[in-house]
Motif scaffolding. Sequence first.
Motif, PDB file in Angstrom:
ATOM      1  N   GLN A   9       0.828  -1.209   0.000  1.00 41.66           N
ATOM      2  CA  GLN A   9       0.000   0.000   0.000  1.00 41.66           C
ATOM      3  C   GLN A   9       0.861   1.257   0.000  1.00 41.66           C
ATOM      4  OE1 GLN A   9      -3.636   0.265  -0.032  1.00 41.66           O
ATOM      5  NE2 GLN A   9      -2.838   2.226  -0.741  1.00 41.66           N
ATOM      6  N   PHE A  64       2.527   1.700  -3.327  1.00 37.73           N
ATOM      7  CA  PHE A  64       1.540   2.221  -4.275  1.00 37.73           C
ATOM      8  C   PHE A  64       1.349   3.719  -4.051  1.00 37.73           C
ATOM      9  CE2 PHE A  64      -2.831   3.424  -5.272  1.00 37.73           C
ATOM     10  CZ  PHE A  64      -2.929   3.036  -6.599  1.00 37.73           C
ATOM     11  N   HIS A  74       2.204   6.944  -6.557  1.00 36.17           N
ATOM     12  CA  HIS A  74       0.944   7.498  -7.059  1.00 36.17           C
ATOM     13  C   HIS A  74       0.826   8.984  -6.726  1.00 36.17           C
ATOM     14  CE1 HIS A  74      -3.306   7.541  -8.233  1.00 36.17           C
ATOM     15  NE2 HIS A  74      -3.017   6.421  -8.857  1.00 36.17           N
ATOM     16  N   ARG A 111       1.808   1.072 -11.153  1.00 35.11           N
ATOM     17  CA  ARG A 111       0.646   1.412 -10.313  1.00 35.11           C
ATOM     18  C   ARG A 111      -0.469   0.384 -10.472  1.00 35.11           C
ATOM     19  NH1 ARG A 111       0.130   7.742 -12.032  1.00 35.11           N
ATOM     20  NH2 ARG A 111       1.785   8.582 -10.698  1.00 35.11           N
ATOM     21  N   THR A 112      -0.744   0.013 -11.706  1.00 34.91           N
ATOM     22  CA  THR A 112      -1.802  -0.964 -11.974  1.00 34.91           C
ATOM     23  C   THR A 112      -1.458  -2.310 -11.340  1.00 34.91           C
ATOM     24  OG1 THR A 112      -2.403   0.166 -14.022  1.00 34.91           O
ATOM     25  CG2 THR A 112      -3.087  -2.135 -13.804  1.00 34.91           C
ATOM     26  N   HIS A 167      -1.749  -2.171  -7.578  1.00 35.93           N
ATOM     27  CA  HIS A 167      -3.177  -2.143  -7.223  1.00 35.93           C
ATOM     28  C   HIS A 167      -3.786  -3.541  -7.318  1.00 35.93           C
ATOM     29  CE1 HIS A 167      -7.493  -1.175  -7.593  1.00 35.93           C
ATOM     30  NE2 HIS A 167      -7.165  -0.229  -6.733  1.00 35.93           N
ATOM     31  N   GLN A 168      -3.424  -4.280  -8.353  1.00 39.03           N
ATOM     32  CA  GLN A 168      -3.932  -5.647  -8.492  1.00 39.03           C
ATOM     33  C   GLN A 168      -3.467  -6.514  -7.326  1.00 39.03           C
ATOM     34  OE1 GLN A 168      -2.438  -6.310 -12.562  1.00 39.03           O
ATOM     35  NE2 GLN A 168      -4.522  -6.958 -13.084  1.00 39.03           N
ATOM     36  N   ASP A 184      -5.427  -5.630  -4.249  1.00 39.12           N
ATOM     37  CA  ASP A 184      -6.782  -6.217  -4.287  1.00 39.12           C
ATOM     38  C   ASP A 184      -6.751  -7.680  -3.874  1.00 39.12           C
ATOM     39  OD1 ASP A 184      -8.009  -3.858  -5.034  1.00 39.12           O
ATOM     40  OD2 ASP A 184      -8.210  -4.415  -7.149  1.00 39.12           O
TER      41      ASP A 184
END
Length: 195
Positions: free
Chosen positions: A85, A88, A92, A109-110, A113-114, A117
């Motif tokens: 986190q 990220f 970001h 970033r993507t 984020h994945q 999740d």
Amino acid sequence: MAFVLSLLMALVLVSYGPGGSLGCDLSQNHVLVGRKNIRLLGQMRRLSPRFCLQDRKDFAFPQEMVEGGQLQEAQAISVLHEILQQSFNLFHTESSSAAWDTTLLEQLRTGLHQQLDDLDACLGQVTGEEDSALGRTGPTLAVKRYFQGIHVYLQEKGYSDCAWETVRVEIMRSLSSSTSLHKMLRMMDGDLNSP
């Protein structure tokens, strides 16, 4: 170059093994995304570390707390989640957009984020109602303070290219240091065969 490759290989170990290794279902895609993130961090290098020697800093990664072996499974997952986190969040920011190749940065970033999740689902399964307390104690708090120090460093250095390069290398180190934490999680779940 060998140092960067060594770090990248260590980061492969941080990307969680096949589903079930953390007491929850992390898909094979999660592993692939982690490997891609590692490659992206390596590709983001813009300067030789020799040019930035004056900007080196020991950010005091809380390695003993992370690798101490005293963490329960919920704490370990919380620490891993916090590292992802905060990484990220760091990449970001508006200032990071100015420092890095936009395409590589967006892909990183993507990917982060994945992974977050995927780990969110694990964190919910393992911690339940304890989650809010985990973020305010011990190792997770130490990781938050560590990243706060990185943010302060960037501000003090005026978000210079060398400061960002120093931070990029530091993030790779922190992720590679969490390898023993990942091994501990595998041992807790009895999954010694996952990567």
